[in-house]
Design an enzyme around this catalytic site. Sequence first.
Site, PDB file in Angstrom:
ATOM      1  N   VAL A 115       0.823  -1.208   0.000  1.00  0.00           N
ATOM      2  CA  VAL A 115       0.000   0.000   0.000  1.00  0.00           C
ATOM      3  C   VAL A 115       0.862   1.266   0.000  1.00  0.00           C
ATOM      4  O   VAL A 115       0.675   2.172  -0.815  1.00  0.00           O
ATOM      5  CB  VAL A 115      -0.969  -0.009   1.210  1.00  0.00           C
ATOM      6  CG1 VAL A 115      -1.638   1.347   1.386  1.00  0.00           C
ATOM      7  CG2 VAL A 115      -2.019  -1.086   1.017  1.00  0.00           C
ATOM      8  N   LYS A 169     -16.306 -16.567  -8.661  1.00  0.00           N
ATOM      9  CA  LYS A 169     -15.448 -17.626  -9.187  1.00  0.00           C
ATOM     10  C   LYS A 169     -15.279 -18.683  -8.105  1.00  0.00           C
ATOM     11  O   LYS A 169     -14.670 -18.421  -7.065  1.00  0.00           O
ATOM     12  CB  LYS A 169     -14.094 -17.017  -9.558  1.00  0.00           C
ATOM     13  CG  LYS A 169     -13.236 -17.904 -10.389  1.00  0.00           C
ATOM     14  CD  LYS A 169     -13.683 -17.892 -11.813  1.00  0.00           C
ATOM     15  CE  LYS A 169     -12.919 -18.904 -12.634  1.00  0.00           C
ATOM     16  NZ  LYS A 169     -13.570 -19.173 -13.900  1.00  0.00           N
ATOM     17  N   ALA A 170     -15.838 -19.861  -8.366  1.00  0.00           N
ATOM     18  CA  ALA A 170     -15.697 -20.930  -7.377  1.00  0.00           C
ATOM     19  C   ALA A 170     -14.271 -21.468  -7.405  1.00  0.00           C
ATOM     20  O   ALA A 170     -13.586 -21.377  -8.419  1.00  0.00           O
ATOM     21  CB  ALA A 170     -16.693 -22.049  -7.684  1.00  0.00           C
ATOM     22  N   ASP A 179      10.631   3.581   6.076  1.00  0.00           N
ATOM     23  CA  ASP A 179      10.343   2.204   6.495  1.00  0.00           C
ATOM     24  C   ASP A 179      11.446   1.752   7.435  1.00  0.00           C
ATOM     25  O   ASP A 179      12.590   2.184   7.319  1.00  0.00           O
ATOM     26  CB  ASP A 179      10.276   1.276   5.272  1.00  0.00           C
ATOM     27  CG  ASP A 179       9.481   0.016   5.557  1.00  0.00           C
ATOM     28  OD1 ASP A 179       8.382  -0.133   5.003  1.00  0.00           O
ATOM     29  OD2 ASP A 179       9.964  -0.825   6.352  1.00  0.00           O
ATOM     30  N   CYS A 234      -5.384  -9.666   3.257  1.00  0.00           N
ATOM     31  CA  CYS A 234      -6.465  -8.796   3.740  1.00  0.00           C
ATOM     32  C   CYS A 234      -7.716  -9.530   4.207  1.00  0.00           C
ATOM     33  O   CYS A 234      -8.133  -9.356   5.351  1.00  0.00           O
ATOM     34  CB  CYS A 234      -6.840  -7.783   2.660  1.00  0.00           C
ATOM     35  SG  CYS A 234      -5.532  -6.565   2.390  1.00  0.00           S
TER      36      CYS A 234
HETATM   37  N1  LIG Z   1      -1.883  -5.425   0.602  1.00  0.00           N
HETATM   38  C1  LIG Z   1      -3.047  -5.025   0.168  1.00  0.00           C
HETATM   39  O1  LIG Z   1      -3.542  -5.465  -0.883  1.00  0.00           O
HETATM   40  C2  LIG Z   1      -3.843  -4.004   0.950  1.00  0.00           C
HETATM   41  C3  LIG Z   1      -4.952  -3.389   0.330  1.00  0.00           C
HETATM   42  C4  LIG Z   1      -5.668  -2.451   1.060  1.00  0.00           C
HETATM   43  C5  LIG Z   1      -5.304  -2.146   2.371  1.00  0.00           C
HETATM   44  N2  LIG Z   1      -4.252  -2.780   2.940  1.00  0.00           N
HETATM   45  C6  LIG Z   1      -3.884  -2.412   4.313  1.00  0.00           C
HETATM   46  O2  LIG Z   1      -2.763  -1.534   4.265  1.00  0.00           O
HETATM   47  C7  LIG Z   1      -1.885  -1.768   5.377  1.00  0.00           C
HETATM   48  C8  LIG Z   1      -0.497  -2.129   4.864  1.00  0.00           C
HETATM   49  O3  LIG Z   1      -0.611  -3.323   4.129  1.00  0.00           O
HETATM   50  P1  LIG Z   1       0.595  -3.843   3.225  1.00  0.00           P
HETATM   51  O4  LIG Z   1       0.114  -5.069   2.545  1.00  0.00           O
HETATM   52  O5  LIG Z   1       1.130  -2.708   2.422  1.00  0.00           O
HETATM   53  O6  LIG Z   1       1.646  -4.243   4.369  1.00  0.00           O
HETATM   54  P2  LIG Z   1       3.164  -4.658   4.198  1.00  0.00           P
HETATM   55  O7  LIG Z   1       3.434  -5.606   5.300  1.00  0.00           O
HETATM   56  O8  LIG Z   1       3.446  -5.043   2.800  1.00  0.00           O
HETATM   57  O9  LIG Z   1       3.958  -3.299   4.484  1.00  0.00           O
HETATM   58  C9  LIG Z   1       4.041  -2.674   5.714  1.00  0.00           C
HETATM   59  C10 LIG Z   1       5.375  -1.958   5.787  1.00  0.00           C
HETATM   60  O10 LIG Z   1       5.401  -1.150   6.978  1.00  0.00           O
HETATM   61  C11 LIG Z   1       6.709  -1.198   7.524  1.00  0.00           C
HETATM   62  N3  LIG Z   1       6.643  -0.778   8.938  1.00  0.00           N
HETATM   63  C12 LIG Z   1       6.109  -1.445   9.982  1.00  0.00           C
HETATM   64  N4  LIG Z   1       6.223  -0.701  11.108  1.00  0.00           N
HETATM   65  C13 LIG Z   1       6.817   0.453  10.765  1.00  0.00           C
HETATM   66  C14 LIG Z   1       7.182   1.637  11.460  1.00  0.00           C
HETATM   67  N5  LIG Z   1       6.973   1.742  12.787  1.00  0.00           N
HETATM   68  N6  LIG Z   1       7.781   2.647  10.782  1.00  0.00           N
HETATM   69  C15 LIG Z   1       8.015   2.519   9.456  1.00  0.00           C
HETATM   70  N7  LIG Z   1       7.672   1.433   8.735  1.00  0.00           N
HETATM   71  C16 LIG Z   1       7.091   0.419   9.375  1.00  0.00           C
HETATM   72  C17 LIG Z   1       7.136  -2.633   7.303  1.00  0.00           C
HETATM   73  O11 LIG Z   1       8.552  -2.764   7.358  1.00  0.00           O
HETATM   74  C18 LIG Z   1       6.571  -2.916   5.903  1.00  0.00           C
HETATM   75  O12 LIG Z   1       7.501  -2.620   4.874  1.00  0.00           O
HETATM   76  C19 LIG Z   1      -2.552  -2.851   6.208  1.00  0.00           C
HETATM   77  O13 LIG Z   1      -3.348  -2.237   7.187  1.00  0.00           O
HETATM   78  C20 LIG Z   1      -3.445  -3.564   5.183  1.00  0.00           C
HETATM   79  O14 LIG Z   1      -4.540  -4.177   5.786  1.00  0.00           O
HETATM   80  C21 LIG Z   1      -3.500  -3.684   2.260  1.00  0.00           C
END
Ligand SMILES: NC(=O)c1ccc[n+]([C@@H]2O[C@H](COP(=O)([O-])OP(=O)(O)OC[C@H]3O[C@@H](n4cnc5c(N)ncnc54)[C@H](O)[C@@H]3O)[C@@H](O)[C@H]2O)c1
Length: 413
Positions: free
Chosen positions: A11, A236-237, A30, A245
């Site tokens: 994200v 899609k089954a 990060d 997520c």
């Molecule tokens: N992946 C998806 O398809 C998707 C879609 C919509 C929403 N989301 C939501 O978005 C959020 C992030 O998801 P994601 O899949 O991108 O996660 P991810 O695990 O891929 O990325 C999270 C990043 O945050 C970093 N991080 C953690 N703690 C930190 C801190 N204190 N300071 C700086 N960086 C830090 C981690 O090192 C990691 O690189 C979640 O809440 C998820 O539910 C994800």
Amino acid sequence: MQVTVIGTGYVGLVTAIGLADAKHDVVCVDLNKERMEQLSNGVAPITEEGIEGALQQNQSRLTFTTEYPVSDLYLVAVGTPERADGSCDLSAVEAVVKLIHSIQPHAAVVMKSTIPPGTTEKLQMAYPSLRFAMVPEFLREGTAIRDMRNPHRVIIGTHDQQLASDLTELFKTNAPIVHVDPTTAELTKYAANSFLAVKISFINEIARLADIVGADVEDVAHGIGLDPRIGPAFLKAGAGYGGSCFPKDIAALTTLAQQHGEHLHVIEAADRTNEAQLEYVLQKIAPKRGLRVALLGLAFKPGTDDLRDAPALRLAERLTKMGVIVTGYDPAAKTLLDQKDTIEEAVTGAEIAVIMTEWDEIKHVTPRRLTDNMKTARLIDGRNCWAFVEEPGNVQYEGIGRPNKTFSNNPTS
Ligand SMILES: NC(=O)c1ccc[n+]([C@@H]2O[C@H](COP(=O)([O-])OP(=O)(O)OC[C@H]3O[C@@H](n4cnc5c(N)ncnc54)[C@H](O)[C@@H]3O)[C@@H](O)[C@H]2O)c1
């Protein structure tokens, strides 16, 4: 405008690229030093179509660091995983907000992480000088860059009128922009994911019945999907959903409801059906000690290397515990399984191949490539991605809720 994005996972990174696309300067922060070094060198740490090109295009506007800069606008995109009790683990979000407050107590903080309804309001009470908004993310892994450039909607949840107006400008789009309060924005995100999960589990139940009565679930899905009140997507089954997520968001929402003495019966049932769906695939495999099974596709969906809660891994674990010899193949995801570099290698000597991720390469695999290498050419299509034709083939095919016809390698859409 200078924006800081905290967390550069799926994200955060895609959001940062989107803002850089729109000519904003973006600092990406990060904790993961290696990831920041990779990104500074223009290397994408995740598999996503078009991400390397988008990174290169925007290199001059993107900075990657492990240090939090002073900024007026922070976007928070850190992980919110599931705790053991099903609730949402907010520790990373809370740590980030605390740090932002210590650096710039009057900053605007925009939550992109998926956080339970009520979280932003609680943070606002804890840090009254910060200005909060919740702008949930709806991108789909595998098409994340496309989704970021063409969102279906932008939901802006804040009580701060100035921030609402700034964010409308920042996320400028031709799609509808919906202005709501933060709790409504948070619930909108969970409701969207839950609804999609319900659709998948619904069609999976119909598929099981189709197997019993001898109907074809793909035709049923097509037939009902033509009704605009239902729509064709997510009908899609297959072997059920997984990923980073749906499972954790459903757990967080149902747990939150239970904490308030409420039951989300439909959503809880969708979750149970999803668990049962993997058991259904197991039943079809009929595991026994020494059986050789090849899993084709390991990532939780095509187009990504993300293995979080991937059904293929859950299936592999169950099979291995039953003494089955499991091999795997995936064009992007890397696992600890006995993973091979080609489909041929993965299926060599196998008695059953199971499609768990509908990568194009797997949809298009020719029956010959299976029959030439497998011990017995039996294919369980856990994604219903092969299409039927008149010509008989030598592979014994079984889909989910599809009658036992002959098949070809013409993939379904
Ligand atoms: N992946 C998806 O398809 C998707 C879609 C919509 C929403 N989301 C939501 O978005 C959020 C992030 O998801 P994601 O899949 O991108 O996660 P991810 O695990 O891929 O990325 C999270 C990043 O945050 C970093 N991080 C953690 N703690 C930190 C801190 N204190 N300071 C700086 N960086 C830090 C981690 O090192 C990691 O690189 C979640 O809440 C998820 O539910 C994800």
